[in-house]
Design a protein around this motif. Sequence first.
Motif, PDB file in Angstrom:
ATOM      1  N   ILE A   1     -23.104 -62.096  30.099  1.00  0.00           N
ATOM      2  CA  ILE A   1     -22.520 -62.915  31.164  1.00  0.00           C
ATOM      3  C   ILE A   1     -23.224 -62.545  32.467  1.00  0.00           C
ATOM      4  O   ILE A   1     -23.225 -61.372  32.860  1.00  0.00           O
ATOM      5  CB  ILE A   1     -21.003 -62.658  31.278  1.00  0.00           C
ATOM      6  CG1 ILE A   1     -20.310 -62.954  29.940  1.00  0.00           C
ATOM      7  CG2 ILE A   1     -20.409 -63.395  32.468  1.00  0.00           C
ATOM      8  CD1 ILE A   1     -19.504 -64.207  29.840  1.00  0.00           C
ATOM      9  N   VAL A   2     -23.848 -63.545  33.106  1.00  0.00           N
ATOM     10  CA  VAL A   2     -24.606 -63.286  34.345  1.00  0.00           C
ATOM     11  C   VAL A   2     -24.250 -64.334  35.393  1.00  0.00           C
ATOM     12  O   VAL A   2     -23.785 -65.424  35.047  1.00  0.00           O
ATOM     13  CB  VAL A   2     -26.143 -63.318  34.086  1.00  0.00           C
ATOM     14  CG1 VAL A   2     -26.559 -62.267  33.067  1.00  0.00           C
ATOM     15  CG2 VAL A   2     -26.611 -64.705  33.641  1.00  0.00           C
ATOM     16  N   PRO A   3     -24.495 -64.036  36.694  1.00  0.00           N
ATOM     17  CA  PRO A   3     -24.274 -65.070  37.711  1.00  0.00           C
ATOM     18  C   PRO A   3     -25.230 -66.250  37.475  1.00  0.00           C
ATOM     19  O   PRO A   3     -26.339 -66.054  36.958  1.00  0.00           O
ATOM     20  CB  PRO A   3     -24.610 -64.374  39.029  1.00  0.00           C
ATOM     21  CG  PRO A   3     -24.632 -62.919  38.721  1.00  0.00           C
ATOM     22  CD  PRO A   3     -24.934 -62.761  37.274  1.00  0.00           C
ATOM     23  N   GLN A   4     -24.786 -67.429  37.886  1.00  0.00           N
ATOM     24  CA  GLN A   4     -25.585 -68.645  37.714  1.00  0.00           C
ATOM     25  C   GLN A   4     -27.043 -68.453  38.159  1.00  0.00           C
ATOM     26  O   GLN A   4     -27.967 -68.911  37.485  1.00  0.00           O
ATOM     27  CB  GLN A   4     -24.920 -69.765  38.529  1.00  0.00           C
ATOM     28  CG  GLN A   4     -25.650 -71.092  38.524  1.00  0.00           C
ATOM     29  CD  GLN A   4     -24.844 -72.205  39.203  1.00  0.00           C
ATOM     30  OE1 GLN A   4     -23.630 -72.098  39.366  1.00  0.00           O
ATOM     31  NE2 GLN A   4     -25.495 -73.262  39.584  1.00  0.00           N
ATOM     32  N   GLU A   5     -27.240 -67.752  39.287  1.00  0.00           N
ATOM     33  CA  GLU A   5     -28.590 -67.588  39.847  1.00  0.00           C
ATOM     34  C   GLU A   5     -29.501 -66.801  38.910  1.00  0.00           C
ATOM     35  O   GLU A   5     -30.720 -66.891  38.988  1.00  0.00           O
ATOM     36  CB  GLU A   5     -28.540 -66.861  41.199  1.00  0.00           C
ATOM     37  CG  GLU A   5     -27.797 -67.576  42.299  1.00  0.00           C
ATOM     38  CD  GLU A   5     -26.286 -67.611  42.105  1.00  0.00           C
ATOM     39  OE1 GLU A   5     -25.677 -68.609  42.512  1.00  0.00           O
ATOM     40  OE2 GLU A   5     -25.727 -66.660  41.526  1.00  0.00           O
ATOM     41  N   GLU A   6     -28.906 -65.984  38.038  1.00  0.00           N
ATOM     42  CA  GLU A   6     -29.734 -65.153  37.140  1.00  0.00           C
ATOM     43  C   GLU A   6     -30.004 -65.821  35.801  1.00  0.00           C
ATOM     44  O   GLU A   6     -30.790 -65.319  35.013  1.00  0.00           O
ATOM     45  CB  GLU A   6     -29.044 -63.802  36.914  1.00  0.00           C
ATOM     46  CG  GLU A   6     -29.149 -62.909  38.127  1.00  0.00           C
ATOM     47  CD  GLU A   6     -28.363 -61.614  37.974  1.00  0.00           C
ATOM     48  OE1 GLU A   6     -28.214 -61.135  36.824  1.00  0.00           O
ATOM     49  OE2 GLU A   6     -27.906 -61.108  39.015  1.00  0.00           O
ATOM     50  N   ALA A   7     -29.344 -66.925  35.534  1.00  0.00           N
ATOM     51  CA  ALA A   7     -29.560 -67.613  34.252  1.00  0.00           C
ATOM     52  C   ALA A   7     -30.754 -68.552  34.416  1.00  0.00           C
ATOM     53  O   ALA A   7     -30.618 -69.746  34.638  1.00  0.00           O
ATOM     54  CB  ALA A   7     -28.304 -68.379  33.854  1.00  0.00           C
ATOM     55  N   GLN A   8     -31.952 -67.983  34.350  1.00  0.00           N
ATOM     56  CA  GLN A   8     -33.180 -68.728  34.648  1.00  0.00           C
ATOM     57  C   GLN A   8     -34.099 -68.786  33.428  1.00  0.00           C
ATOM     58  O   GLN A   8     -34.139 -67.851  32.639  1.00  0.00           O
ATOM     59  CB  GLN A   8     -33.956 -68.004  35.758  1.00  0.00           C
ATOM     60  CG  GLN A   8     -33.195 -67.851  37.057  1.00  0.00           C
ATOM     61  CD  GLN A   8     -33.129 -69.141  37.853  1.00  0.00           C
ATOM     62  OE1 GLN A   8     -34.030 -69.955  37.806  1.00  0.00           O
ATOM     63  NE2 GLN A   8     -32.043 -69.312  38.585  1.00  0.00           N
ATOM     64  N   VAL A   9     -34.857 -69.884  33.304  1.00  0.00           N
ATOM     65  CA  VAL A   9     -35.881 -69.954  32.260  1.00  0.00           C
ATOM     66  C   VAL A   9     -37.225 -70.302  32.894  1.00  0.00           C
ATOM     67  O   VAL A   9     -37.289 -70.770  34.023  1.00  0.00           O
ATOM     68  CB  VAL A   9     -35.539 -71.017  31.181  1.00  0.00           C
ATOM     69  CG1 VAL A   9     -34.311 -70.625  30.385  1.00  0.00           C
ATOM     70  CG2 VAL A   9     -35.395 -72.405  31.778  1.00  0.00           C
ATOM     71  N   SER A  10     -38.290 -70.092  32.107  1.00  0.00           N
ATOM     72  CA  SER A  10     -39.648 -70.360  32.570  1.00  0.00           C
ATOM     73  C   SER A  10     -39.935 -71.864  32.592  1.00  0.00           C
ATOM     74  O   SER A  10     -39.365 -72.625  31.798  1.00  0.00           O
ATOM     75  CB  SER A  10     -40.617 -69.672  31.603  1.00  0.00           C
ATOM     76  OG  SER A  10     -41.887 -70.255  31.692  1.00  0.00           O
ATOM     77  N   VAL A  11     -40.847 -72.264  33.469  1.00  0.00           N
ATOM     78  CA  VAL A  11     -41.282 -73.670  33.465  1.00  0.00           C
ATOM     79  C   VAL A  11     -42.085 -73.986  32.202  1.00  0.00           C
ATOM     80  O   VAL A  11     -42.371 -75.148  31.913  1.00  0.00           O
ATOM     81  CB  VAL A  11     -42.134 -74.038  34.714  1.00  0.00           C
ATOM     82  CG1 VAL A  11     -41.267 -74.056  35.962  1.00  0.00           C
ATOM     83  CG2 VAL A  11     -43.325 -73.107  34.873  1.00  0.00           C
TER      84      VAL A  11
END
Length: 330
Positions: A38-48
């Motif tokens: 479970i992470v903050p929205q800002e940390e749920a990132q994927v690569s382009v």
Amino acid sequence: MTTAAEAVAASNAKAVVKASAGGDQGIDAGLIWFNGKIVPQEEAQVSVLTHALHYGTSVFEGIRAYSTSRGPAIFRLHEHTQRLFDSALILRMPVPFSQDEVNRAILDTVRVNNWPACYVRPLIWRGGQTLGVNPLPCPVQAMVATWEWGAYLGDDAINKGARLITSAWVRLPANAMPGKAKAGGNYVNSVLARMDAVSAGFDEALLLDQSGFVAEGTGENIFFLKKGVLHVISHSVNLEGITRASVMQIARDMGLEVQEVMATRDQLYAAEEIFMTGTAAEVTPVSEIDYRPIGSGKAGPISLDLRQRYLKAVTGQDTRYEHWLTYVNV
Ligand code: PMP
């Protein structure tokens, strides 16, 4: 002195803030379950360079959690998770989590965000490894996001009935796209139809299949009432809606005759009532299709009655449907 790497990191951080502040229509998803954490929205990132971003290789679900007297409850959790795994199977995506783990992830995400009620979006996708069309070497990743979402087509569509226009875009035949899979790529068809309908001032698009039979809305199944019998569009290229199945059950329990049929658009024009069903749209009456008023040209009484019964079922106010609910805080 700022190094190039620091400058890039600072600029990325700014872009992330911007994207989460407005880029996604300002969706506030709070905490997101992201590949098991479970992470903050800002940390749920994927690569382009994510395969799914280039080729639509993702599967997802749309689920709702409703506020009940026993706290939030997920409506038909197991059916949604089953459909998610069926979609993954159709796209040959080995899910790195079990159905139980995904169910727990959904319950945990709703709980940690403290939403009284919310929309739930599990997504499974092919990550980055190679950008060849073949996705098989790409890792499979998963997330669950939740956010507060009211009436999908707006309150007006519910009170007055939604205005629909038949789309020039046709639902893809079953040998072109897997309509039973809730796959990201399939939704380009829905997106095209919905953009046109909304730009022309309508609430939703009606999609026909390749032979001209009524298929579905861009995110809803279609029901119509004729001579007191409730007709529901049979499965062909449609998604097998979980709301559709629930409303069929509720209608039968109130003594209505329910028939699954194929129908043409002109059959809809002459219907007494029409409504659409979907997790986001719930039960939304239709008042007009292609400039023709349906029935009285207002939300129909049986449509509104079924909407009320559906809302009672999903909020735990009708014990007959208690087994459709999974309580978040137990
Ligand atoms: N058809 C399509 C194309 C959809 O996207 C949806 C929404 N998931 C539906 C029908 C309705 O399905 P459900 O009732 O399971 O939400």
